[in-house]
Enzyme design. Structure first.
Site, PDB file in Angstrom:
ATOM      1  N   LEU A  11       0.850  -1.197   0.000  1.00 27.01           N
ATOM      2  CA  LEU A  11       0.000   0.000   0.000  1.00 27.01           C
ATOM      3  C   LEU A  11       0.883   1.243   0.000  1.00 27.01           C
ATOM      4  CD1 LEU A  11      -2.526  -1.182   2.751  1.00 27.01           C
ATOM      5  CD2 LEU A  11      -2.724  -1.444   0.262  1.00 27.01           C
ATOM      6  N   ARG A  18       1.016  13.767   7.678  1.00 24.35           N
ATOM      7  CA  ARG A  18       1.685  14.087   8.944  1.00 24.35           C
ATOM      8  C   ARG A  18       3.167  14.413   8.772  1.00 24.35           C
ATOM      9  NH1 ARG A  18      -1.050   8.775  11.542  1.00 24.35           N
ATOM     10  NH2 ARG A  18      -1.177   8.314   9.310  1.00 24.35           N
ATOM     11  N   GLN A  76      -4.554   3.993  -7.497  1.00 22.95           N
ATOM     12  CA  GLN A  76      -5.717   4.263  -6.632  1.00 22.95           C
ATOM     13  C   GLN A  76      -5.908   5.776  -6.585  1.00 22.95           C
ATOM     14  OE1 GLN A  76      -5.101   3.873  -2.449  1.00 22.95           O
ATOM     15  NE2 GLN A  76      -7.271   3.736  -1.939  1.00 22.95           N
ATOM     16  N   ASP A 105       5.077   2.108   4.255  1.00 24.11           N
ATOM     17  CA  ASP A 105       5.802   3.014   5.151  1.00 24.11           C
ATOM     18  C   ASP A 105       6.396   2.306   6.360  1.00 24.11           C
ATOM     19  OD1 ASP A 105       3.488   2.496   6.575  1.00 24.11           O
ATOM     20  OD2 ASP A 105       3.107   4.580   7.131  1.00 24.11           O
ATOM     21  N   ASN A 230       5.061   7.692  10.157  1.00 27.76           N
ATOM     22  CA  ASN A 230       4.028   8.690   9.900  1.00 27.76           C
ATOM     23  C   ASN A 230       4.558  10.113  10.043  1.00 27.76           C
ATOM     24  OD1 ASN A 230       2.071   6.713   9.450  1.00 27.76           O
ATOM     25  ND2 ASN A 230       1.590   6.581  11.625  1.00 27.76           N
ATOM     26  N   TYR A 390      39.004  24.456 -19.584  1.00 29.25           N
ATOM     27  CA  TYR A 390      37.706  25.010 -19.999  1.00 29.25           C
ATOM     28  C   TYR A 390      37.892  26.414 -20.548  1.00 29.25           C
ATOM     29  CZ  TYR A 390      32.685  26.086 -19.357  1.00 29.25           C
ATOM     30  OH  TYR A 390      31.366  26.407 -19.549  1.00 29.25           O
ATOM     31  N   SER A 408      56.068  24.218  -9.588  1.00 30.59           N
ATOM     32  CA  SER A 408      54.941  24.813  -8.863  1.00 30.59           C
ATOM     33  C   SER A 408      54.326  25.986  -9.607  1.00 30.59           C
ATOM     34  CB  SER A 408      55.429  25.312  -7.501  1.00 30.59           C
ATOM     35  OG  SER A 408      55.823  24.215  -6.727  1.00 30.59           O
ATOM     36  N   ALA A 426      58.853  26.219 -12.911  1.00 29.88           N
ATOM     37  CA  ALA A 426      57.848  26.760 -11.989  1.00 29.88           C
ATOM     38  C   ALA A 426      57.273  28.060 -12.544  1.00 29.88           C
ATOM     39  CB  ALA A 426      58.483  27.003 -10.634  1.00 29.88           C
TER      40      ALA A 426
HETATM   41  C1  UD1 Z   1      -2.419   1.852   9.514  1.00 30.32           C
HETATM   42  C2  UD1 Z   1      -3.494   0.928  10.115  1.00 30.32           C
HETATM   43  C3  UD1 Z   1      -3.226   0.790  11.601  1.00 30.32           C
HETATM   44  C4  UD1 Z   1      -1.824   0.273  11.840  1.00 30.32           C
HETATM   45  C5  UD1 Z   1      -0.786   1.135  11.148  1.00 30.32           C
HETATM   46  C6  UD1 Z   1       0.561   0.466  11.209  1.00 30.32           C
HETATM   47  C7  UD1 Z   1      -5.520   1.288   8.759  1.00 30.32           C
HETATM   48  C8  UD1 Z   1      -6.838   1.948   8.719  1.00 30.32           C
HETATM   49  N1  UD1 Z   1      -4.802   1.509   9.871  1.00 30.32           N
HETATM   50  O1  UD1 Z   1      -2.583   3.129  10.100  1.00 30.32           O
HETATM   51  O2  UD1 Z   1      -4.163  -0.127  12.179  1.00 30.32           O
HETATM   52  O3  UD1 Z   1      -1.550   0.208  13.231  1.00 30.32           O
HETATM   53  O4  UD1 Z   1      -1.135   1.304   9.762  1.00 30.32           O
HETATM   54  O5  UD1 Z   1       1.572   1.260  10.665  1.00 30.32           O
HETATM   55  O6  UD1 Z   1      -5.165   0.560   7.862  1.00 30.32           O
HETATM   56  N2  UD1 Z   1      -2.591   3.908   1.795  1.00 30.32           N
HETATM   57  C9  UD1 Z   1      -2.998   3.694   0.493  1.00 30.32           C
HETATM   58  N3  UD1 Z   1      -4.236   4.140   0.113  1.00 30.32           N
HETATM   59  C10 UD1 Z   1      -5.067   4.758   0.973  1.00 30.32           C
HETATM   60  C11 UD1 Z   1      -4.654   4.970   2.299  1.00 30.32           C
HETATM   61  C12 UD1 Z   1      -3.409   4.523   2.689  1.00 30.32           C
HETATM   62  O7  UD1 Z   1      -2.277   3.139  -0.324  1.00 30.32           O
HETATM   63  O8  UD1 Z   1      -6.177   5.123   0.546  1.00 30.32           O
HETATM   64  C13 UD1 Z   1      -1.260   3.451   2.195  1.00 30.32           C
HETATM   65  C14 UD1 Z   1      -0.360   4.559   2.703  1.00 30.32           C
HETATM   66  O9  UD1 Z   1       0.399   5.124   1.641  1.00 30.32           O
HETATM   67  C15 UD1 Z   1       0.538   3.832   3.707  1.00 30.32           C
HETATM   68  C16 UD1 Z   1      -0.315   2.667   4.169  1.00 30.32           C
HETATM   69  O10 UD1 Z   1      -1.406   2.554   3.261  1.00 30.32           O
HETATM   70  O11 UD1 Z   1       1.719   3.344   3.107  1.00 30.32           O
HETATM   71  C17 UD1 Z   1      -0.850   2.873   5.570  1.00 30.32           C
HETATM   72  O12 UD1 Z   1      -1.562   4.100   5.602  1.00 30.32           O
HETATM   73  P1  UD1 Z   1      -1.364   5.122   6.806  1.00 30.32           P
HETATM   74  O13 UD1 Z   1      -2.179   6.321   6.524  1.00 30.32           O
HETATM   75  O14 UD1 Z   1       0.063   5.297   7.109  1.00 30.32           O
HETATM   76  O15 UD1 Z   1      -2.083   4.295   7.970  1.00 30.32           O
HETATM   77  P2  UD1 Z   1      -1.843   4.454   9.540  1.00 30.32           P
HETATM   78  O16 UD1 Z   1      -2.632   5.609  10.023  1.00 30.32           O
HETATM   79  O17 UD1 Z   1      -0.413   4.406   9.864  1.00 30.32           O
HETATM   80 CA    CA Z   2       1.470   4.428   8.731  1.00 27.97          CA
END
Ligand code: UD1
Ligand code: CA
Length: 485
Positions: A11, A18, A76, A105, A230, A390, A408, A426
């Site tokens: 993902l 943040r 997405q 992440d 985050n 150059y 030198s 030199a």
């Molecule tokens: C998420 C989890 C949380 C967990 C934490 C661990 C959810 C709702 N929550 O929270 O339970 O403890 O990770 O690190 O899943 N992303 C997408 N598409 C989206 C939204 C997010 O691809 O629409 C990706 C983000 O880029 C990221 C990952 O999903 O890499 C996680 O999203 P993030 O917003 O960091 O979730 P957390 O709030 O950390």
């Molecule tokens: Ca996260």
């Protein structure tokens, strides 16, 4: 062990609000790589059927990072949450048995941990298996609500916790293995009932559990492996762990690192036995260092290839260059891209080289610029020598033979050739080729005027310009009145 019944989904579409950054979160570096690249690299040894990256924010740049590693992107757009991301990838996931999901992440995850997760999922015949971790500070993470000792009832997001649930310190890593057949119907029932109006993948867990499906959670042995990034503070913490892992790896390979916490080493760097790295050194890119080298304090090497027995004196930069072995460079040298120091060649303090071959045993001890040049072996370049490569538009070559001596403060105006065994006087400005064994002398002849300085002093009235300060006291009045004129 190949995992042909597994598709992996990373993902990586979120912005990372943040972080307060123009750069998408998963592109931020930690440990010398973009976060998402580290996640992909942890997955590759699993040999799954395919790896998909869900991309959205800066989709093109994220794709550029993952595609060379064999990962296909799924767009997405817009991003309606982690559950929505999975729905978008449904067609690409296809009809494989299992899908392993990872956030882009959380880059510290290890292959071994993922293998164990898949094993637990298979042997437990589970609909979902969550990688969890027990941490001292669970703030910000989703929490695991256990149904029994082994099974899970739900994941509750940090923002939706009751005061009692806040005490739970088993967190969701956001790394899961799902059985595809059970995942889709469960996700279909998840509604965006949260303040962000997003479809949370985490909510699919409660749906599965309430249907009586088996949901397992495997606790990670090392909770640091699941750290998510985050915030900038999270990035710094994760970077620190990556850097420490890399230093430990080199130390285990026989490298001494002094004050290791001050040394930054990129993930692809290698170094040979008995090499010593002093404090505050950075070894970056594809830098390869041989055995018995010493990299002294404050030096930065990026894509540098060093043979054995090399000393890099303090505060030296070596970028995209080769040193064959037995060389000494620095202190305060700048070896720019395309430099090649052959065996035993020396480059000293305040010397800059660029696209320059320095032959065996040749020396450029101090205060020199050598660019677009080839030097033969056992040649000596005096202090202050400049290759004028150059003309403001084009770059030209300087060729210097074997056993040449450049006096030198000479300027060698390229294109120009200095033959084997030649001498340059030199202070010369050399604009024409100098044949082998010749003397090149390109400066105006010195004239010496006997008594000139003494006469000048007398004219000026002496004291102020006198070389004998003792005499000053004998003529105070005269000096002062002249001085005020
Ligand atoms: C998420 C989890 C949380 C967990 C934490 C661990 C959810 C709702 N929550 O929270 O339970 O403890 O990770 O690190 O899943 N992303 C997408 N598409 C989206 C939204 C997010 O691809 O629409 C990706 C983000 O880029 C990221 C990952 O999903 O890499 C996680 O999203 P993030 O917003 O960091 O979730 P957390 O709030 O950390
Ligand atoms: Ca996260």
């Amino acid at each position: 062990m190949p995992n042909k019944d597994v598709v992996i989904v990373i993902l990586a579409a979120g912005k990372g609000t943040r972080l307060k950054s123009a750069l998408a979160k998963v592109l931020h570096p930690a440990g010398g790589r973009p976060l998402v690249e580290s996640v992909v690299r942890a997955c590759l040894p699993l040999a799954p059927k395919k790896i998909l990256a869900i991309v959205g924010h800066q989709a093109e740049q994220v794709t550029e990072v993952v595609e060379p590693l064999g990962v296909a992107s799924v767009l997405q757009q817009p991003q309606h949450g982690t559950g929505h991301a999975m729905l978008v990838a449904k067609r690409a996931i296809g009809n494989r048995k299992n899908v392993v999901v990872l956030p882009g992440d959380a880059p510290l995850i290890r292959t071994e941990t993922l293998k164990a997760l898949i094993n637990t999922h298979r042997s437990g015949n589970a609909a979902a298996t969550i990688l969890s971790a027990v941490v001292s500070d669970p703030l910000g993470y989703g929490r695991i609500l256990r149904k029994s000792e082994n099974t899970v009832a739900a994941i509750v997001e940090d923002s939706q916790l009751t005061p009692e649930q806040r005490e739970i310190n088993e967190i969701n890593s956001s790394i899961y293995c799902f059985s595809v057949n059970q995942l889709w119907p469960a996700l279909a029932q998840v509604k965006p009932e949260n303040k962000h109006r997003e479809i949370y993948l985490t909510d699919a867990i409660a749906v599965l559990a309430s249907k009586g499906e088996t949901v397992l959670a495997q606790v990670a042995d090392d909770p640091r492996e699941v750290l998510g990034c985050n915030t900038r503070a999270d990035l710094a913490e994760v970077d620190l762990i990556f850097r420490d892992r890399k230093r430990q790896e080199l130390m285990a390979a026989g490298v001494t690192i002094q004050l290791p916490e001050t040394v930054i080493i990129g993930p692809e760097v290698t170094a040979g036995e008995d090499t010593v790295v002093e404090p505050c050194v950075q070894l970056l890119g594809k830098t390869k260092i041989g055995a018995n080298c010493t990299i002294r304090t404050g030096s930065i090497l990026n894509h540098a290839v060093l043979g054995d027995g090399i000393t890099v004196e303090p505060h030296t930069m070596i970028f995209e260059s080769h040193l064959d072995g037995g060389n000494t460079v620095g202190p305060f040298a700048r070896i720019r891209p395309g430099s090649h120091l052959k065996k035993g060649a020396r480059v000293g303090n305040f010397v800059e080289t660029k696209k320059a071959v320095i032959g065996e045993g040749s020396k450029i001890p101090h205060l020199t610029y050598v660019g677009d040049a080839r030097l033969g072996s056992h040649t000596n370049i005096g202090a202050g020598t400049i290759t004028c490569n150059y003309d403001g538009v084009n770059k030209y070559q300087t060729a210097i033979g074997n056993r040449v001596f450049i006096g030198s403060n000479s300027v060698l105006v390229a294109p120009v050739k200095i033959g084997d065994g030649a001498y340059i006087a030199a202070g010369s400005a050399i604009t024409e080729n100098v044949p082998p064994n010749a003397l090149g002398l390109g400066r105006s002849r010195q004239t010496t005027k006997l008594g000139w300085a003494a006469k000048k002093r007398r004219e000026l009235g002496g004291s102020k310009h006198s070389s004998k300060p003792a005499k000053r006291k004998s003529k105070p009045k005269k000096s002062r009145s002249r001085g005020k004129r």
